[in-house]
Design a protein around this motif. Structure first.
Motif, PDB file in Angstrom:
ATOM      1  N   VAL A   1      50.790  47.263  33.555  1.00 17.98           N
ATOM      2  CA  VAL A   1      50.770  46.652  34.891  1.00 17.98           C
ATOM      3  C   VAL A   1      51.922  47.165  35.747  1.00 17.98           C
ATOM      4  O   VAL A   1      51.736  47.555  36.912  1.00 17.98           O
ATOM      5  CB  VAL A   1      50.824  45.116  34.777  1.00 17.98           C
ATOM      6  CG1 VAL A   1      50.992  44.484  36.158  1.00 17.98           C
ATOM      7  CG2 VAL A   1      49.555  44.591  34.118  1.00 17.98           C
ATOM      8  N   LEU A   2      53.137  47.181  35.178  1.00 19.53           N
ATOM      9  CA  LEU A   2      54.316  47.569  35.956  1.00 19.53           C
ATOM     10  C   LEU A   2      54.382  49.068  36.223  1.00 19.53           C
ATOM     11  O   LEU A   2      54.869  49.489  37.275  1.00 19.53           O
ATOM     12  CB  LEU A   2      55.592  47.132  35.231  1.00 19.53           C
ATOM     13  CG  LEU A   2      55.851  45.628  35.147  1.00 19.53           C
ATOM     14  CD1 LEU A   2      57.125  45.361  34.357  1.00 19.53           C
ATOM     15  CD2 LEU A   2      55.949  45.006  36.528  1.00 19.53           C
ATOM     16  N   SER A   3      53.898  49.873  35.276  1.00 20.57           N
ATOM     17  CA  SER A   3      54.056  51.323  35.399  1.00 20.57           C
ATOM     18  C   SER A   3      52.805  52.049  35.878  1.00 20.57           C
ATOM     19  O   SER A   3      52.889  53.224  36.236  1.00 20.57           O
ATOM     20  CB  SER A   3      54.477  51.921  34.041  1.00 20.57           C
ATOM     21  OG  SER A   3      55.731  51.413  33.642  1.00 20.57           O
ATOM     22  N   SER A   4      51.659  51.383  35.884  1.00 19.52           N
ATOM     23  CA  SER A   4      50.425  52.060  36.286  1.00 19.52           C
ATOM     24  C   SER A   4      49.678  51.318  37.382  1.00 19.52           C
ATOM     25  O   SER A   4      49.486  51.837  38.477  1.00 19.52           O
ATOM     26  CB  SER A   4      49.505  52.265  35.070  1.00 19.52           C
ATOM     27  OG  SER A   4      50.076  53.151  34.132  1.00 19.52           O
ATOM     28  N   VAL A   5      49.250  50.087  37.095  1.00 19.17           N
ATOM     29  CA  VAL A   5      48.383  49.366  38.028  1.00 19.17           C
ATOM     30  C   VAL A   5      49.066  49.158  39.375  1.00 19.17           C
ATOM     31  O   VAL A   5      48.523  49.514  40.432  1.00 19.17           O
ATOM     32  CB  VAL A   5      47.950  48.012  37.432  1.00 19.17           C
ATOM     33  CG1 VAL A   5      47.115  47.241  38.452  1.00 19.17           C
ATOM     34  CG2 VAL A   5      47.151  48.217  36.155  1.00 19.17           C
ATOM     35  N   ILE A   6      50.270  48.590  39.360  1.00 17.64           N
ATOM     36  CA  ILE A   6      50.965  48.293  40.622  1.00 17.64           C
ATOM     37  C   ILE A   6      51.380  49.568  41.352  1.00 17.64           C
ATOM     38  O   ILE A   6      51.012  49.762  42.523  1.00 17.64           O
ATOM     39  CB  ILE A   6      52.180  47.379  40.367  1.00 17.64           C
ATOM     40  CG1 ILE A   6      51.701  45.982  39.941  1.00 17.64           C
ATOM     41  CG2 ILE A   6      53.063  47.279  41.611  1.00 17.64           C
ATOM     42  CD1 ILE A   6      52.828  45.028  39.601  1.00 17.64           C
ATOM     43  N   PRO A   7      52.154  50.474  40.726  1.00 15.83           N
ATOM     44  CA  PRO A   7      52.622  51.631  41.497  1.00 15.83           C
ATOM     45  C   PRO A   7      51.517  52.568  41.959  1.00 15.83           C
ATOM     46  O   PRO A   7      51.544  53.054  43.084  1.00 15.83           O
ATOM     47  CB  PRO A   7      53.590  52.338  40.535  1.00 15.83           C
ATOM     48  CG  PRO A   7      53.215  51.871  39.179  1.00 15.83           C
ATOM     49  CD  PRO A   7      52.730  50.465  39.360  1.00 15.83           C
ATOM     50  N   TYR A   8      50.512  52.838  41.108  1.00 11.82           N
ATOM     51  CA  TYR A   8      49.471  53.777  41.504  1.00 11.82           C
ATOM     52  C   TYR A   8      48.601  53.197  42.618  1.00 11.82           C
ATOM     53  O   TYR A   8      48.196  53.913  43.541  1.00 11.82           O
ATOM     54  CB  TYR A   8      48.612  54.166  40.302  1.00 11.82           C
ATOM     55  CG  TYR A   8      49.366  54.934  39.243  1.00 11.82           C
ATOM     56  CD1 TYR A   8      50.510  55.651  39.579  1.00 11.82           C
ATOM     57  CD2 TYR A   8      48.958  54.925  37.919  1.00 11.82           C
ATOM     58  CE1 TYR A   8      51.219  56.342  38.623  1.00 11.82           C
ATOM     59  CE2 TYR A   8      49.666  55.624  36.951  1.00 11.82           C
ATOM     60  CZ  TYR A   8      50.795  56.325  37.307  1.00 11.82           C
ATOM     61  OH  TYR A   8      51.489  57.009  36.358  1.00 11.82           O
ATOM     62  N   SER A   9      48.312  51.898  42.540  1.00 14.39           N
ATOM     63  CA  SER A   9      47.525  51.267  43.605  1.00 14.39           C
ATOM     64  C   SER A   9      48.290  51.306  44.924  1.00 14.39           C
ATOM     65  O   SER A   9      47.726  51.616  45.982  1.00 14.39           O
ATOM     66  CB  SER A   9      47.194  49.819  43.233  1.00 14.39           C
ATOM     67  OG  SER A   9      46.405  49.757  42.066  1.00 14.39           O
ATOM     68  N   PHE A  10      49.578  50.998  44.877  1.00 12.58           N
ATOM     69  CA  PHE A  10      50.389  50.980  46.085  1.00 12.58           C
ATOM     70  C   PHE A  10      50.575  52.387  46.652  1.00 12.58           C
ATOM     71  O   PHE A  10      50.536  52.584  47.875  1.00 12.58           O
ATOM     72  CB  PHE A  10      51.756  50.355  45.803  1.00 12.58           C
ATOM     73  CG  PHE A  10      51.720  48.848  45.695  1.00 12.58           C
ATOM     74  CD1 PHE A  10      50.521  48.168  45.672  1.00 12.58           C
ATOM     75  CD2 PHE A  10      52.891  48.115  45.611  1.00 12.58           C
ATOM     76  CE1 PHE A  10      50.478  46.788  45.578  1.00 12.58           C
ATOM     77  CE2 PHE A  10      52.867  46.735  45.524  1.00 12.58           C
ATOM     78  CZ  PHE A  10      51.655  46.067  45.494  1.00 12.58           C
ATOM     79  N   GLU A  11      50.780  53.375  45.763  1.00 11.47           N
ATOM     80  CA  GLU A  11      50.982  54.739  46.248  1.00 11.47           C
ATOM     81  C   GLU A  11      49.708  55.308  46.852  1.00 11.47           C
ATOM     82  O   GLU A  11      49.750  56.038  47.849  1.00 11.47           O
ATOM     83  CB  GLU A  11      51.489  55.627  45.103  1.00 11.47           C
ATOM     84  CG  GLU A  11      52.927  55.328  44.703  1.00 11.47           C
ATOM     85  CD  GLU A  11      53.379  56.107  43.482  1.00 11.47           C
ATOM     86  OE1 GLU A  11      52.650  57.042  43.080  1.00 11.47           O
ATOM     87  OE2 GLU A  11      54.451  55.776  42.929  1.00 11.47           O
TER      88      GLU A  11
END
Length: 321
Positions: free
Chosen positions: A217-227
């Protein structure tokens, strides 16, 4: 309600900052799993869990995609798998701060190659100086840099640049976050050979499985969605420089979470990185105002639809077909 054009850059900047805040905490959690699962095993589990979560949430329908959309999603998945795998392999051998600084050579070189204004190039230079100082701090500090770890992080840097390009491409040709979900599935499939032993290990340990889920969640879902959302609001060259906040937050996270000291050299590097990010953001806002004024004077049309190559918020530059 339709988002106003003037709010787009601010939203894009906020999304990148949130992404940069999430990533170092995810890396800190992932590091606790390395002794048990190894860096590539952690990478596989992180990507697989993130892919499962996004597929359930987004429910993509790739059967309706064109060949161009599929190619973009597959290449995006390749970049995700390699970038994450080599990054974890690197931080298993060298400290987090220097690793992020060296890896940042990828997006910095990309930002410099895409820039069209002297001011953009100058801010890239300031950010690059900050990265160099972070690297020097790692070299002269108590922790020596393992040569193989440096090789791994340089490979990760190259795939990070590819990730930025393909993320922009996916955002341009695939609506919503379906491209991200399918890209993560592609990455998970590529990592199956190293992921099976890790999956067997965590299947009998709920604590390890929970840590892997938090990492995802912290390293993939959140950052990739936001980026991915940020790249729809910011040009790639500006996005690349704004990502300079990431090593700054990584250094801060190392100090707060892992107890790593913040030397004067490291603090100076953080100041240069923040200055580059602020300078780029302010420059974008000024140029955006001029572009809005010119659009109203010339045609009165909404410049979101104009695609002017000289403007600061053009559509992402696609890869050659």
């Amino acid at each position: 309600m339709k988002q106003s054009a003037s709010s787009r850059p601010l939203v894009g900047v906020a999304l990148v900052v949130c992404s940069c805040l999430s990533l170092p905490f995810g890396a800190a959690v992932a590091a606790q799993l390395f002794p048990v699962l190894g860096p590539w095993g952690v990478t596989s589990l992180r990507v697989a869990i993130a892919a499962l979560l996004l597929v359930v949430i987004v429910r993509p329908r790739p059967v309706r995609w064109t060949r161009v959309q599929w190619l973009a999603a597959v290449l995006f998945g390749v970049s995700l798998a390699a970038m994450n795998g080599f990054f974890y392999a690197a931080i298993d051998r060298i400290p987090l701060g220097p690793a992020v600084a060296i890896e940042f050579l990828g997006p910095l070189v990309l930002a410099a190659a895409l820039t069209r204004r002297l001011a953009d190039a100058a801010w890239v230079g300031v950010a690059l100086l900050g990265m160099v100082l972070l690297g020097v701090d790692g070299l002269i500090g108590a922790d020596p840099l393992d040569p193989l770890g440096v090789v791994f992080i340089l490979i990760a840097a190259a795939f990070w640049a590819m990730y930025i390009r393909m993320s922009a491409r996916v955002g341009a040709v695939i609506p919503g976050t379906s491209g991200l979900a399918v890209g993560l599935v592609v990455a998970a499939v590529l990592l199956i050979p190293v992921g099976v032993p890790a999956a067997v290990t965590v299947s009998g340990d709920m604590q390890l499985l929970l840590l892997a889920a938090v990492t995802a969640v912290l390293s993939s879902v959140i950052p990739y969605s936001f980026e991915l959302a940020a790249l729809r609001r910011l040009p790639q060259r500006v996005f690349g420089v704004l990502l300079s906040l990431e090593p700054a937050f990584a250094t801060l996270a190392g100090w707060l979470i892992l107890g790593q000291s913040a030397t004067p050299l490291r603090m100076l590097a953080i100041a240069l990185v923040v200055a580059a990010s602020v300078g780029t953001t302010l420059g974008v806002r000024r140029q955006r105002r001029r572009a809005d004024a010119a659009a109203r004077d010339d045609t009165g049309a909404d410049d979101e639809d104009r695609g002017d190559e000289t403007g600061p918020f053009t559509a992402p530059i696609p890869l050659p077909e």
